[in-house]
Design a protein around this motif. Structure first.
Motif, PDB file in Angstrom:
ATOM      1  N   ASP A   1       0.784  -1.270  -0.147  1.00  0.00           N
ATOM      2  CA  ASP A   1      -0.068  -0.024   0.129  1.00  0.00           C
ATOM      3  C   ASP A   1       0.929   1.302   0.013  1.00  0.00           C
ATOM      4  O   ASP A   1       0.469   2.359  -0.716  1.00  0.00           O
ATOM      5  N   TYR A   2       1.972   1.232   0.883  1.00  0.00           N
ATOM      6  CA  TYR A   2       2.957   2.448   0.901  1.00  0.00           C
ATOM      7  C   TYR A   2       3.466   2.443  -0.613  1.00  0.00           C
ATOM      8  O   TYR A   2       3.481   3.656  -0.887  1.00  0.00           O
TER       9      TYR A   2
ATOM     10  N   THR B   1       0.601   3.725  -3.079  1.00  0.00           N
ATOM     11  CA  THR B   1      -0.305   5.021  -2.905  1.00  0.00           C
ATOM     12  C   THR B   1       0.262   5.893  -1.863  1.00  0.00           C
ATOM     13  O   THR B   1      -0.396   6.966  -1.666  1.00  0.00           O
ATOM     14  N   LEU B   2       1.486   5.592  -1.625  1.00  0.00           N
ATOM     15  CA  LEU B   2       2.309   6.449  -0.623  1.00  0.00           C
ATOM     16  C   LEU B   2       1.558   6.639   0.819  1.00  0.00           C
ATOM     17  O   LEU B   2       1.908   7.580   1.666  1.00  0.00           O
ATOM     18  N   ARG B   3       0.751   5.655   1.078  1.00  0.00           N
ATOM     19  CA  ARG B   3      -0.302   5.880   2.439  1.00  0.00           C
ATOM     20  C   ARG B   3       0.558   4.786   3.431  1.00  0.00           C
ATOM     21  O   ARG B   3       0.804   3.725   3.331  1.00  0.00           O
ATOM     22  N   ALA B   4       1.260   5.364   4.449  1.00  0.00           N
ATOM     23  CA  ALA B   4       2.151   4.578   5.335  1.00  0.00           C
ATOM     24  C   ALA B   4       1.374   4.117   6.468  1.00  0.00           C
ATOM     25  O   ALA B   4       0.303   4.847   6.958  1.00  0.00           O
TER      26      ALA B   4
ATOM     27  N   LYS C   1       0.416   3.409  10.572  1.00  0.00           N
ATOM     28  CA  LYS C   1       0.483   4.153  11.498  1.00  0.00           C
ATOM     29  C   LYS C   1       1.855   3.976  12.459  1.00  0.00           C
ATOM     30  O   LYS C   1       2.298   2.724  12.343  1.00  0.00           O
TER      31      LYS C   1
END
Length: 532
Positions: A514-515, A518-521, A523
């Motif tokens: 996902d990172y 989408t660059l969503r890291a 938590k």
């Protein structure tokens, strides 16, 4: 160190290939930090000695002087199995970009779907081949990511096919790797010392011009040139073990050029070389205890005692036995399976939990029958020794990069005291790991900077991944790097073995994918549960 890498001294074959546990094991070792060292001499080298060259401190070169390198056209050609290969040119010395050039070899597997860019990967070491690692791209990187990204591997400067460092013959490396790196007498210390000094001298004799320029900062600059040649506006990168240090260094030098960095099995740049050796030795000790606990759940467990402490003593007795009288070797190559080869053979399967059954079997053969052949075969994977007695240059490159990247003590007494202290905390691995760095006391190219935190100020979120019981890169290293990076995000994995991505945890794999896409890291501080 002697254990870390080759991901510390392992084989160039890659992790998680589908052709058997031995090959998977080899690649797991390639992702280690592997400081496999041996022995050295009496008077430590200093910058005043003849022939000693100081590594040039990191510095920026005006972009205009490097434009030709960034704008070069790579001649990609088919190199089998759907891969394309090419070579690019970079300066040997980035402070003199108009001077000598060297070649960096690269390989790529084109994206299977609509291409979004390139994913550069590095397996660690230092000394591991990124080209061989990329050959296993279909198991190293998920199908989701491969659909959108070309997977690009490269041999860093000094490694494999990229202007490699050379020092010794296969026979000389056999002798070096088999040196007693837990000396019990002044005579054994002297022998180890002389061998370490000889290692450094042979490297200088064959690779003097390269040695000051194989450090991680220069390798990171090469990555940026490769990024430019590939046409990517920002770097997307997956680095494991030592590859995390390379990725962090890139963020330090080129924070604005970062798109996404995954640093799996992290190294802590702020920790001194001797402290890192100590922590790594303890990491292997923790992994060995975890193996012993697991062993009792299997009917084939070779330990006669039924406690972890008892099992650890049996392993100590085996090492002492191999030190007094080598174990049997059925390979017919003339090598003696002494304590050094036995320690390496035990350490190698600790890199990957799926290899623990092999370790149970090998220990049974050694403890019950006095046969060390299986342990020797596994040690060969770690040091990347081939069946014909030749080696890749992994061992030499590992030492060359480590010695120029970090500051090491230059007195024999300092190593002795550090080995004694490490032995109290990690009796099976402490002295072996600590003495393994001794050639750096005599290395002809010295680090110009002290170990210090890497911040990567200005970079977007960087994902740092750590496995709680990783033997080669202990979890506290991942915690340290994530804190030091201004934009570090820590993802933990409650597992065993070296590195976490694509090791069986759906939680880790999903978070990393996902990172990257989408660059969503995740938590910061998330810990994925143990895979079942």
């Amino acid at each position: 160190m002697r254990l870390a890498g080759q991901t510390a001294k392992v084989t160039r074959r890659t992790k998680r290939r589908s052709d058997g546990p031995g090959r998977r094991l080899a690649a797991a070792a390639v992702i280690a930090l592997l400081p496999i060292s041996a022995c050295s001499a009496r008077t430590p080298a200093t910058s005043q000695q003849p022939g000693v060259t100081k590594a040039v401190p990191a510095m920026r070169t005006p972009a205009s002087e490097l434009r030709a390198f960034y704008e070069q056209r790579a001649d990609w050609s088919d190199c089998g199995d759907g891969f394309q290969c090419a070579k690019i040119q970079v300066p040997l010395d980035y402070t003199k970009p108009s001077g000598e050039r060297i070649e960096i070899s690269a390989i790529r597997l084109p994206a299977s779907g609509k291409r979004a860019g390139s994913l550069l990967i590095n397996p660690g070491g230092p000394g591991g081949s990124g080209i061989q690692y990329a050959r296993a791209a279909k198991s190293v990187v998920s199908e989701r990511v491969r659909e959108q990204y070309d997977v690009v591997g490269f041999d860093p400067r000094g490694v494999g096919e990229s202007t490699p460092v050379h020092c010794m013959t296969g026979a000389q490396l056999d002798k070096y790797v088999g040196m007693d790196s837990s000396p019990d007498s002044p005579a054994e210390v002297t022998e180890l010392d002389n061998a370490s000094k000889q290692f450094a001298e042979r490297c200088e004799a064959q690779s003097a011009r390269l040695l000051p320029h194989v450090g991680t900062a220069d390798a990171a600059r090469d990555i940026d040139v490769l990024r430019g040649v590939l046409g990517d506006a920002g770097l997307t990168y997956l680095g494991k073990s030592y590859g995390t240090y390379l990725g962090a260094m890139y963020a330090e030098l080129f924070p604005k050029n970062v798109r996404a960095l995954v640093l799996d099995g992290a190294v802590d740049p702020a920790m001194s070389a001797i402290k890192s050796n100590e922590v790594q030795a303890k990491g292997f000790e923790v992994a060995l205890k975890a193996f012993a606990e697991d062993c009792f759940l299997d009917g084939a467990c070779p330990f006669t005692s039924r406690t972890v402490d008892g099992a650890m003593k049996e392993i100590s007795d085996l090492l002492a036995r191999a030190d007094r009288q080598p174990l049997k070797n059925d390979l017919g190559d003339g090598r003696v399976v002494n304590e050094a080869w036995t320690v390496l053979g035990i350490a190698t399967p600790l890199y990957e939990r799926t290899a623990w059954p092999q370790l149970r079997q090998a220990l049974g053969q050694a403890m019950i029958h006095g046969n060390g052949t299986s342990l020797l075969r596994m040690a060969d994977l770690l040091v990347d020794r081939r069946s014909d007695g030749t080696y890749s240059n992994q061992t030499e490159a590992n030492m060359a990069v480590n010695c120029v990247d970090h500051r090491y003590p230059t007195s024999l007494d300092a190593y002795g005291k550090a080995a004694d202290a490490a032995g109290k905390m990690a009796p099976h691995f402490g002295p072996f790991v600590m003495w393994g760095s001794l050639p750096c006391a005599y290395w002809p190219a010295k680090s110009a900077e002290a170990d210090k935190p890497i911040k990567g100020e200005g970079a977007p979120p960087i994902l740092v991944v750590g496995t709680l019981r990783d033997p080669a890169t202990p979890y506290e290293w991942a915690q340290g790097l994530a804190k030091e990076l201004t934009s570090g995000v820590l993802l933990g994995y409650d597992g065993d073995g070296h590195t976490a991505y694509r090791s069986g945890s759906t939680c880790v794999d999903t978070a990393v994918d996902d990172y990257l896409l989408t660059l969503r890291a995740p938590k910061n501080g998330t810990v994925c549960p143990k895979a079942t």
